[in-house]
Design a protein around this motif. Sequence first.
Motif, PDB file in Angstrom:
ATOM      1  N   ASN A  38      52.214 -14.270  35.499  1.00  0.00           N
ATOM      2  CA  ASN A  38      51.232 -15.495  35.439  1.00  0.00           C
ATOM      3  C   ASN A  38      49.872 -14.794  35.471  1.00  0.00           C
ATOM      4  O   ASN A  38      49.672 -14.175  36.374  1.00  0.00           O
ATOM      5  N   PHE A  40      45.690 -16.440  35.245  1.00  0.00           N
ATOM      6  CA  PHE A  40      44.656 -17.559  35.087  1.00  0.00           C
ATOM      7  C   PHE A  40      43.800 -17.023  33.772  1.00  0.00           C
ATOM      8  O   PHE A  40      43.221 -16.171  33.901  1.00  0.00           O
ATOM      9  N   VAL A  49      46.771 -21.385  32.139  1.00  0.00           N
ATOM     10  CA  VAL A  49      47.788 -20.632  32.619  1.00  0.00           C
ATOM     11  C   VAL A  49      48.555 -19.889  31.513  1.00  0.00           C
ATOM     12  O   VAL A  49      49.153 -20.524  30.937  1.00  0.00           O
ATOM     13  N   THR A  51      51.563 -17.482  30.859  1.00  0.00           N
ATOM     14  CA  THR A  51      52.903 -16.985  31.314  1.00  0.00           C
ATOM     15  C   THR A  51      53.545 -16.190  30.499  1.00  0.00           C
ATOM     16  O   THR A  51      53.988 -16.500  29.309  1.00  0.00           O
ATOM     17  N   ARG A 103      45.391 -25.561  32.601  1.00  0.00           N
ATOM     18  CA  ARG A 103      45.333 -25.462  34.319  1.00  0.00           C
ATOM     19  C   ARG A 103      45.192 -26.829  34.825  1.00  0.00           C
ATOM     20  O   ARG A 103      44.223 -27.476  34.267  1.00  0.00           O
TER      21      ARG A 103
END
Length: 322
Positions: A38, A40, A49, A51, A103
């Motif tokens: 992950n 930011f 975010v 992933t 986010r």
Amino acid sequence: MAVYTEVSLAQAQALSTRLKLGNVGSLAPIGSGIENTNYFLSTDAGEWVLTLFERLSASQLPFYLQLMQHLARHGLPVPEPVAGDDGALCHELAGKPAAVVNRLPGTAVEAPDVHHVEQVGATLARMHLAVADFAPQQPNLRGLAWWQATAPAVRPHLEADAGALLDDEMVYQTHLAQSPSYLQLPHGAVHADLFRDNALFDGLPGRERLCGVFDFYFAGVDSFAFDLSVTINDWCIDDDSGHLDETRADALIAGYRAEREPTGAEWRMLPAMRRAAALRFWLSRLSDWHAPRDASLLTPKDPRHFERVLRDCVANPWHPGA
């Protein structure tokens, strides 16, 4: 969360361009957690975010991403995945399936009180109500079949008393899953991992409001009572002893009941489901502890915590309001 796959700024920019998120300002790895990679991601369009999925396949991901989209569009405080021009929520980056979600604001609460857990209970109930019209189906991939496959692998690492506990609980849960009482439990798409580090609060101390629930990548179709038990077993547990804090547990149940009233079968089965939930996370932590994967920033969690929780669930079955 753990970083298994390194992503360059150029790679992140290419994905951001495809998703029309603008120029990438920064890309920062997230060091907590153990399952996925992950980051930011900050762009012209906002905060995200990113992933990369290390175990889940591209064919499995639509369930999780569609569930998040469904809940977000039903007004729940969950991240909504960013779709490509073709409507796909799953993308590819660095040779791995990937997703980008907005986010959420807020921070996790390490020492929750009744103010926090009541909101968690209410939000969990709203999630259970919201999936009534969610059609996709996928089993809980960390359910009984996974327990039965994982228990023999970790069993040789256990001392005699812990091994006996595992053996006994596996027999109990296998029989329980075939019982009429279990089969009566209402089922649906559940989070199955609503721990303290998967919820965000914002606001002044003592007046914080729950503003985010995230990390749906253990979600699956399971009983709502199991999902409730997973949540109780983290938010309402004394971390040192593994004992249930009944004051917090009562508050979480009160929040849940304000939105959704459990059925009679769910009330009766809650002590058994708490045992199931404790077993599930004991096994996963044992597996991560004794067979860790290589990853930057990875720190496996001590499995003894959920061994203590399971022992307490067996010795002191808790019935709400009892």
